[in-house]
Design a protein around this motif. Structure first.
Motif, mmCIF file in Angstrom:
data_model
loop_
_atom_site.group_PDB
_atom_site.id
_atom_site.type_symbol
_atom_site.label_atom_id
_atom_site.label_comp_id
_atom_site.label_asym_id
_atom_site.label_seq_id
_atom_site.Cartn_x
_atom_site.Cartn_y
_atom_site.Cartn_z
ATOM 1 N N GLU A 132 8.380 2.967 5.724
ATOM 2 C CA GLU A 132 8.371 1.706 6.047
ATOM 3 C C GLU A 132 9.162 1.467 7.290
ATOM 4 O OE1 GLU A 132 9.240 -1.104 2.937
ATOM 5 O OE2 GLU A 132 9.215 -2.831 4.405
ATOM 6 N N LEU A 133 10.549 1.850 7.236
ATOM 7 C CA LEU A 133 11.560 1.681 8.301
ATOM 8 C C LEU A 133 11.130 2.479 9.299
ATOM 9 C CD1 LEU A 133 14.247 0.671 9.158
ATOM 10 C CD2 LEU A 133 15.412 2.500 7.999
ATOM 11 N N VAL A 134 10.747 3.715 9.451
ATOM 12 C CA VAL A 134 10.235 4.329 10.453
ATOM 13 C C VAL A 134 9.315 3.841 11.113
ATOM 14 C CG1 VAL A 134 9.420 6.661 11.129
ATOM 15 C CG2 VAL A 134 11.333 6.702 9.379
ATOM 16 N N MET A 135 8.141 3.546 10.781
ATOM 17 C CA MET A 135 6.934 2.951 11.262
ATOM 18 C C MET A 135 7.249 1.327 11.939
ATOM 19 S SD MET A 135 5.129 5.510 10.817
ATOM 20 C CE MET A 135 3.532 5.154 11.661
ATOM 21 N N ARG A 136 8.292 0.653 11.336
ATOM 22 C CA ARG A 136 8.470 -0.337 11.886
ATOM 23 C C ARG A 136 9.268 -0.319 13.178
ATOM 24 N NH1 ARG A 136 12.313 -3.514 7.910
ATOM 25 N NH2 ARG A 136 14.166 -2.459 9.443
ATOM 26 N N GLU A 137 10.288 0.486 13.080
ATOM 27 C CA GLU A 137 11.076 0.895 14.209
ATOM 28 C C GLU A 137 10.158 1.640 15.541
ATOM 29 O OE1 GLU A 137 13.781 -0.917 13.179
ATOM 30 O OE2 GLU A 137 14.849 0.608 14.415
ATOM 31 N N LYS A 225 0.316 7.093 3.013
ATOM 32 C CA LYS A 225 0.260 5.537 3.368
ATOM 33 C C LYS A 225 0.950 5.049 4.203
ATOM 34 C CE LYS A 225 2.950 2.566 0.315
ATOM 35 N NZ LYS A 225 2.682 1.074 -0.223
ATOM 36 N N TRP A 226 1.986 5.647 4.828
ATOM 37 C CA TRP A 226 2.754 4.869 6.071
ATOM 38 C C TRP A 226 2.303 5.152 7.273
ATOM 39 C CZ3 TRP A 226 5.157 0.988 4.424
ATOM 40 C CH2 TRP A 226 5.874 0.941 2.999
ATOM 41 N N LEU A 227 2.088 6.415 7.247
ATOM 42 C CA LEU A 227 1.457 6.812 8.587
ATOM 43 C C LEU A 227 0.181 6.260 9.113
ATOM 44 C CD1 LEU A 227 1.666 10.659 8.687
ATOM 45 C CD2 LEU A 227 2.631 9.072 10.228
ATOM 46 N N PHE A 228 -0.817 6.023 8.263
ATOM 47 C CA PHE A 228 -2.067 5.394 8.303
ATOM 48 C C PHE A 228 -2.274 3.789 7.781
ATOM 49 C CE2 PHE A 228 -2.454 10.068 8.024
ATOM 50 C CZ PHE A 228 -2.556 10.297 9.458
ATOM 51 N N ASN A 229 -1.137 3.273 7.335
ATOM 52 C CA ASN A 229 -1.129 2.063 6.949
ATOM 53 C C ASN A 229 -2.157 1.652 5.779
ATOM 54 O OD1 ASN A 229 -0.100 -0.658 6.586
ATOM 55 N ND2 ASN A 229 -1.440 -1.115 8.414
ATOM 56 N N ILE A 230 -2.432 2.239 4.950
ATOM 57 C CA ILE A 230 -3.435 2.495 3.847
ATOM 58 C C ILE A 230 -2.846 2.222 2.392
ATOM 59 C CG2 ILE A 230 -3.713 4.809 3.782
ATOM 60 C CD1 ILE A 230 -6.761 4.260 3.638
ATOM 61 N N GLU A 231 -3.600 1.578 1.525
ATOM 62 C CA GLU A 231 -2.992 1.518 0.056
ATOM 63 C C GLU A 231 -3.368 2.864 -0.438
ATOM 64 O OE1 GLU A 231 -6.163 -1.656 0.073
ATOM 65 O OE2 GLU A 231 -5.175 -0.780 1.879
ATOM 66 N N MET A 232 -2.484 2.941 -1.586
ATOM 67 C CA MET A 232 -2.557 4.238 -2.291
ATOM 68 C C MET A 232 -3.635 4.526 -2.805
ATOM 69 S SD MET A 232 0.539 5.858 -1.918
ATOM 70 C CE MET A 232 0.440 7.145 -3.033
ATOM 71 N N ASP A 233 -4.319 3.140 -3.477
ATOM 72 C CA ASP A 233 -5.504 3.431 -4.103
ATOM 73 C C ASP A 233 -6.714 3.916 -3.278
ATOM 74 O OD1 ASP A 233 -4.079 2.925 -6.019
ATOM 75 O OD2 ASP A 233 -4.890 0.621 -6.261
ATOM 76 N N LYS A 234 -6.516 3.969 -1.972
ATOM 77 C CA LYS A 234 -7.527 4.397 -1.038
ATOM 78 C C LYS A 234 -6.982 5.827 -0.553
ATOM 79 C CE LYS A 234 -9.235 0.243 0.444
ATOM 80 N NZ LYS A 234 -9.392 -0.994 1.738
ATOM 81 N N ILE A 235 -6.329 6.672 -1.341
ATOM 82 C CA ILE A 235 -5.954 7.954 -1.002
ATOM 83 C C ILE A 235 -6.247 8.783 -2.138
ATOM 84 C CG2 ILE A 235 -3.955 9.393 -0.004
ATOM 85 C CD1 ILE A 235 -2.744 7.080 0.699
#
Ligand code: NDP
Length: 382
Positions: A132-137, A225-235
């Motif tokens: 979350e932090l890495v993608m936000r930065e 989840k973080w790299l592609f901004n997608i919910e866990m249930d879609k992985i």
């Protein structure tokens, strides 16, 4: 052609060596300007000589004097945790490739982002712990996060030219590791040597054990989840023993795109470093008639709980993924030192997750606290 200037963290490891091979094959496109390792000074010095870099970093400060003797006098040595930050923020660096095993690459990665460098990330632990932090930065400083992990690189390739809103599912492929067909009972007695035999990839020690336990896939789900901004249930995860399809994206119309290649990490490394271009490299293309078959099967969730634990950690969010990651790292070390059995790895991770009260992971301090808590907690288990 513009030569991209790259700093390589973890140059002496498996990904590091493949990166140097890619760079050597594409000298007009890639210039390695800095190298960093933990303690392997002989290999680091040999790499510095071959690449001609003027900047090297060594984490283990006790090795600085010996390293000095092995390097040309015009090479600057950075050292310790600060040394990794210093080399990652060199003015001339454009992209930092992070291939340090574990989480020591997190602070250098954040520092690199803040100084405007793109990050090519192999160290999945960083995104699991602090995605979350890495993608936000990265968004804040306008830099790109380029996945090196083969599965995420495959998804990244499939997504080029497509809108996120059309994605319905990511399908991460897994070889199934060394114990794909091993019974639950036999798993209790497997040895380190057996866990180190990967059927398709040749990799470093930790990731090979993670592949055998399926924790590698769990880590990759959270990473996605973080790299592609997608919910866990879609992985989703599917076992694909040949490791030819590296992952897939399903779109809302039901079409699926996949990326295929031989099992050679040079493919994703090269794409991450040359993106958005494609260049003719030196890797062997697939020969379809030689591929006997491509198989798929469902993971054995009842035998390998790592995927479901990752889904739970990703859904709970906050600091729980950091605990999943840190507890696994310690449990792998416990397995290596024979203080727990192979199945003890997931038992210990589950115990740590059950004992942890997740809090927001939007700030570095809370992430580092959870990481430390999980390491201490797991180290006291057996
Ligand atoms: P290796 O164990 O082969 O290499 C690890 C590298 O990290 C070495 O260069 C090591 O230096 C360095 N290192 C470790 N700790 C530090 C530190 N504190 N400071 C600086 N350097 C450090 O690992 P891999 O190359 O297999 O994996 C690296 C990362 O890439 C992992 O996160 C892994 O999950 C990920 N990855 C690896 C893949 C693979 O095919 N190998 C595939 C996809 C992802 P030294 O040699 O001095 O100890």
């Amino acid at each position: 052609m513009h030569r991209k200037k790259i700093v390589l963290l973890g140059s002496t490891g498996s990904i590091g060596c493949s990166t140097l091979k890619v760079a050597a094959d594409l000298p007009s496109a890639i210039e390695i300007i800095g190298l960093a390792a933990h303690s392997n000074i002989e290999k680091l010095a040999a790499q510095a000589k071959v690449t001609g870099v003027k900047h090297v970093a060594i984490y283990d400060e006790s090795k600085v004097e010996d390293l000095r003797k092995l390097l040309a006098t015009d090479v600057t040595i950075y050292f310790g945790a600060q040394g990794l930050i210093d080399i990652s923020t060199l003015t001339e660096a454009e992209t930092v490739l992070v291939a340090i095993v574990g989480t020591a690459g997190l602070k250098p990665s954040l520092a690199a982002i803040k100084s405007g460098k793109n990050l090519a990330i192999a160290s999945k632990e960083i995104l699991v712990m602090a995605g979350e932090l890495v993608m936000r930065e990265a968004k804040k400083y306008g830099v790109h996060i380029l996945p090196v992990d083969s599965e995420h690189n495959a998804i990244f390739q499939c997504l080029q030219g497509h809108s996120d809103k059309h994605v319905s599912r990511l399908v991460i492929t897994a070889s199934g590791g060394a114990f794909r067909n091993t019974s639950e009972e036999e798993l209790k007695y497997v040895t380190l040597a057996q866990a180190m035999k990967h059927p398709t990839w040749n990799m470093g020690r930790k990731i090979t054990i993670d592949s055998s336990s399926m924790f590698n896939k769990g880590l990759e789900m959270i990473e996605a989840k973080w790299l592609f901004n997608i919910e866990m249930d879609k992985i989703d995860v599917v076992i694909h023993p040949q490791s030819i399809i590296h992952s897939m994206v399903e779109f809302c119309d039901g079409s699926i795109l996949a990326q295929l290649s031989n099992t050679d990490m040079c493919f994703p490394i090269q794409y991450a470093l040359t993106w958005p271009s494609r260049l003719k490299g030196n890797m062997k293309p697939l020969n379809f008639p030689e591929l006997a078959k491509l198989e798929f099967e469902a993971p054995r969730h009842n035998v390998f709980p790592a995927i479901n634990l990752a889904r739970e950690a990703g859904n709970i969010g906050g600091t729980m993924p950091a605990v999943y990651n840190a507890a696994n790292e310690i449990a792998v070390k416990q397995f290596i030192s024979s203080s727990i059995t192979f199945t003890g790895i997931w038992k210990n991770v589950e115990k740590a997750m059950n004992a942890h009260q997740s809090v927001s992971a939007s700030e570095l301090d809370s992430i580092l606290q959870a990481d430390k808590w999980a390491r201490d907690f797991t180290a006291n288990l057996f």
